[in-house]
Write an enzyme that holds these catalytic residues in place. Structure first.
Site, PDB file in Angstrom:
ATOM      1  N   VAL A  64       0.872  -1.110  -0.388  1.00 60.59           N
ATOM      2  CA  VAL A  64      -0.066  -0.082   0.019  1.00 60.59           C
ATOM      3  C   VAL A  64       0.529   1.079  -0.013  1.00 60.59           C
ATOM      4  CG1 VAL A  64      -2.103  -0.947   1.284  1.00 60.59           C
ATOM      5  CG2 VAL A  64       0.023   0.370   2.718  1.00 60.59           C
ATOM      6  N   TYR A 154       1.275   6.776  15.334  1.00 56.01           N
ATOM      7  CA  TYR A 154       0.387   5.635  14.166  1.00 56.01           C
ATOM      8  C   TYR A 154      -1.342   7.058  14.797  1.00 56.01           C
ATOM      9  CZ  TYR A 154      -3.011   1.108  15.235  1.00 56.01           C
ATOM     10  OH  TYR A 154      -3.836   0.683  14.906  1.00 56.01           O
ATOM     11  N   ALA A 155      -0.649   6.805  16.098  1.00 55.32           N
ATOM     12  CA  ALA A 155      -2.353   7.710  16.685  1.00 55.32           C
ATOM     13  C   ALA A 155      -3.126   9.043  14.899  1.00 55.32           C
ATOM     14  CB  ALA A 155      -2.868   8.092  17.843  1.00 55.32           C
ATOM     15  N   LYS A 158      -4.405   7.281  12.177  1.00 55.93           N
ATOM     16  CA  LYS A 158      -5.652   6.451  12.581  1.00 55.93           C
ATOM     17  C   LYS A 158      -7.035   7.919  12.820  1.00 55.93           C
ATOM     18  CE  LYS A 158      -4.308   2.286  12.585  1.00 55.93           C
ATOM     19  NZ  LYS A 158      -4.812   1.289  11.120  1.00 55.93           N
TER      20      LYS A 158
HETATM   21  P1  NAD Z   1      -2.302  -7.928  11.012  1.00 56.03           P
HETATM   22  O1  NAD Z   1      -0.581  -7.034  12.164  1.00 56.03           O
HETATM   23  O2  NAD Z   1      -2.319  -9.560  11.410  1.00 56.03           O
HETATM   24  O3  NAD Z   1      -2.725  -7.281  10.038  1.00 56.03           O
HETATM   25  C1  NAD Z   1      -2.146  -5.922   9.369  1.00 56.03           C
HETATM   26  C2  NAD Z   1      -1.545  -6.787   7.927  1.00 56.03           C
HETATM   27  O4  NAD Z   1      -1.655  -5.237   7.027  1.00 56.03           O
HETATM   28  C3  NAD Z   1      -0.488  -7.692   7.582  1.00 56.03           C
HETATM   29  O5  NAD Z   1      -1.855  -8.628   6.874  1.00 56.03           O
HETATM   30  C4  NAD Z   1       0.374  -6.642   6.954  1.00 56.03           C
HETATM   31  O6  NAD Z   1       0.890  -8.407   6.119  1.00 56.03           O
HETATM   32  C5  NAD Z   1      -0.524  -6.178   6.490  1.00 56.03           C
HETATM   33  N1  NAD Z   1       1.114  -4.379   5.969  1.00 56.03           N
HETATM   34  C6  NAD Z   1       1.898  -4.549   6.680  1.00 56.03           C
HETATM   35  N2  NAD Z   1       2.297  -3.684   5.630  1.00 56.03           N
HETATM   36  C7  NAD Z   1       1.975  -3.284   4.222  1.00 56.03           C
HETATM   37  C8  NAD Z   1       1.933  -3.315   2.794  1.00 56.03           C
HETATM   38  N3  NAD Z   1       2.976  -1.599   2.991  1.00 56.03           N
HETATM   39  N4  NAD Z   1       1.233  -3.600   2.188  1.00 56.03           N
HETATM   40  C9  NAD Z   1       0.122  -4.004   2.293  1.00 56.03           C
HETATM   41  N5  NAD Z   1      -0.169  -4.414   3.707  1.00 56.03           N
HETATM   42  C10 NAD Z   1       0.439  -4.418   4.134  1.00 56.03           C
HETATM   43  O7  NAD Z   1      -2.776  -7.112  12.340  1.00 56.03           O
HETATM   44  P2  NAD Z   1      -4.656  -6.519  12.650  1.00 56.03           P
HETATM   45  O8  NAD Z   1      -4.706  -6.152  13.561  1.00 56.03           O
HETATM   46  O9  NAD Z   1      -5.322  -7.484  11.652  1.00 56.03           O
HETATM   47  O10 NAD Z   1      -4.331  -5.429  11.991  1.00 56.03           O
HETATM   48  C11 NAD Z   1      -5.699  -4.445  10.611  1.00 56.03           C
HETATM   49  C12 NAD Z   1      -5.846  -3.321  10.979  1.00 56.03           C
HETATM   50  O11 NAD Z   1      -6.577  -3.047  11.948  1.00 56.03           O
HETATM   51  C13 NAD Z   1      -4.921  -2.702  10.977  1.00 56.03           C
HETATM   52  O12 NAD Z   1      -5.044  -1.249   9.949  1.00 56.03           O
HETATM   53  C14 NAD Z   1      -4.260  -2.094  12.236  1.00 56.03           C
HETATM   54  O13 NAD Z   1      -3.679  -1.113  13.469  1.00 56.03           O
HETATM   55  C15 NAD Z   1      -6.007  -1.635  12.695  1.00 56.03           C
HETATM   56  N6  NAD Z   1      -5.915  -2.137  14.354  1.00 56.03           N
HETATM   57  C16 NAD Z   1      -5.589  -3.365  14.567  1.00 56.03           C
HETATM   58  C17 NAD Z   1      -5.569  -3.416  16.631  1.00 56.03           C
HETATM   59  C18 NAD Z   1      -5.846  -5.001  17.300  1.00 56.03           C
HETATM   60  O14 NAD Z   1      -5.603  -4.857  18.412  1.00 56.03           O
HETATM   61  N7  NAD Z   1      -5.254  -5.205  16.469  1.00 56.03           N
HETATM   62  C19 NAD Z   1      -6.599  -2.584  16.868  1.00 56.03           C
HETATM   63  C20 NAD Z   1      -6.943  -1.132  16.079  1.00 56.03           C
HETATM   64  C21 NAD Z   1      -6.433  -1.082  15.050  1.00 56.03           C
END
Ligand code: NAD
Length: 251
Positions: A64, A154-155, A158
């Protein structure tokens, strides 16, 4: 439900993205599974999960941080299935850093993935949608309703996503394309299980005890909300953000 709908999901080789692809399989929505080759996650596991649920999907590598990569990713939906109905900008990274040590480089690299990456995804997808369609951005409580120390970058990314979604929703409404955000709380995924940049397994368990629902969330619990926001049931909802946190931020 319209038959044979098609979705693209970034970051779908793990965590919430995998759960979204699996949710779509159960609804007959065909999915382009976005996988990032720089990470150790296996997109084959997502594909297997989709197929177990009776669904259809293809795997496509996408970074991305690159507009051309994201454009090719969205285009894959048209090339493979001839249409695009839904896009989920889910890919994200998390790196902690005290403010004093937060370099411009780290700031920029975080925003490149977590904010500009969302813009690239929603833009590429909407350009290929006939409408009606729906776009989703995955934000975080850190960007909406909760102050998380050592995560200013990060904040900020987001929080930016929330404004982006509102503007896009206003602009694309006349084309019958909706845009909404989900704001997950603590969800058990590889990201939150990382003890360096996030809470790690023990931290998650401790944190879960303080959540009104009594535990941290499961990826499926976010995927179901994304599913709702990319379905006909939410056809009059656009420009909104829904917190999915088991009550973590209401206390
Ligand atoms: P995760 O790390 O399993 O998923 C993140 C995914 O993004 C991974 O599959 C990774 O390979 C992919 N990624 C990273 N860099 C990338 C790039 N440059 N291009 C394409 N893909 C890329 O963790 P998750 O928790 O499933 O995260 C999914 C979303 O949820 C994220 O945006 C994360 O910030 C958000 N989020 C997660 C939580 C939590 O508690 N897990 C809370 C709030 C928000």
């Amino acid at each position: 439900m319209r038959s044979s709908e098609v979705a693209v999901v970034t970051g779908a080789a793990s965590g919430i993205g995998r759960a979204v692809a699996t949710h779509y399989a159960g609804r007959g929505v065909r999915t382009v599974i976005g996988t990032f080759p720089g990470d150790p996650y296996d997109p084959g596991e997502t594909l297997a999960s989709v197929q177990d649920a009776g669904g259809e999907a293809v795997i496509h590598e996408v970074d991305v941080r690159s507009t051309s990569s994201v454009d090719a990713f969205a285009q894959r939906a048209l090339d493979e299935y001839g249409r695009l109905d839904y896009a989920v900008a889910n890919a994200g990274i998390l790196r902690n850093s005290p403010l004093d040590e937060l370099t411009d480089e780290l700031w920029n690299s975080m925003l490149d993935v977590d904010l500009t990456g969302v813009l690239r995804t929603l833009r590429a997808a909407s350009q290929r949608m006939e409408g009606p369609g729906a776009l989703i951005a995955v934000s975080s409580i850190a960007g909406g309703v909760y102050g998380w120390e050592e995560h200013a970058h990060y904040a900020a990314a987001k929080a930016g996503v929330l404004g982006l979604v509102r503007s896009v929703a206003a602009e694309l409404g006349p084309r019958q394309i909706r845009a909404n955000a989900v704001i997950p709380g603590l969800i058990e995924t590889p990201q939150s299980l990382d003890p360096v940049n996030s809470l790690g397994p023990e931290g998650l368990e401790r944190a879960g005890a303080d959540i009104p629902w009594g535990r941290v969330g499961r990826p499926e619990e976010v995927a179901d909300v994304i599913g709702f926001l990319t379905s006909d049931a939410s056809r009059y909802i656009t420009g909104q953000s829904i917190v999915v946190d088991g009550g973590l931020t209401i206390k």
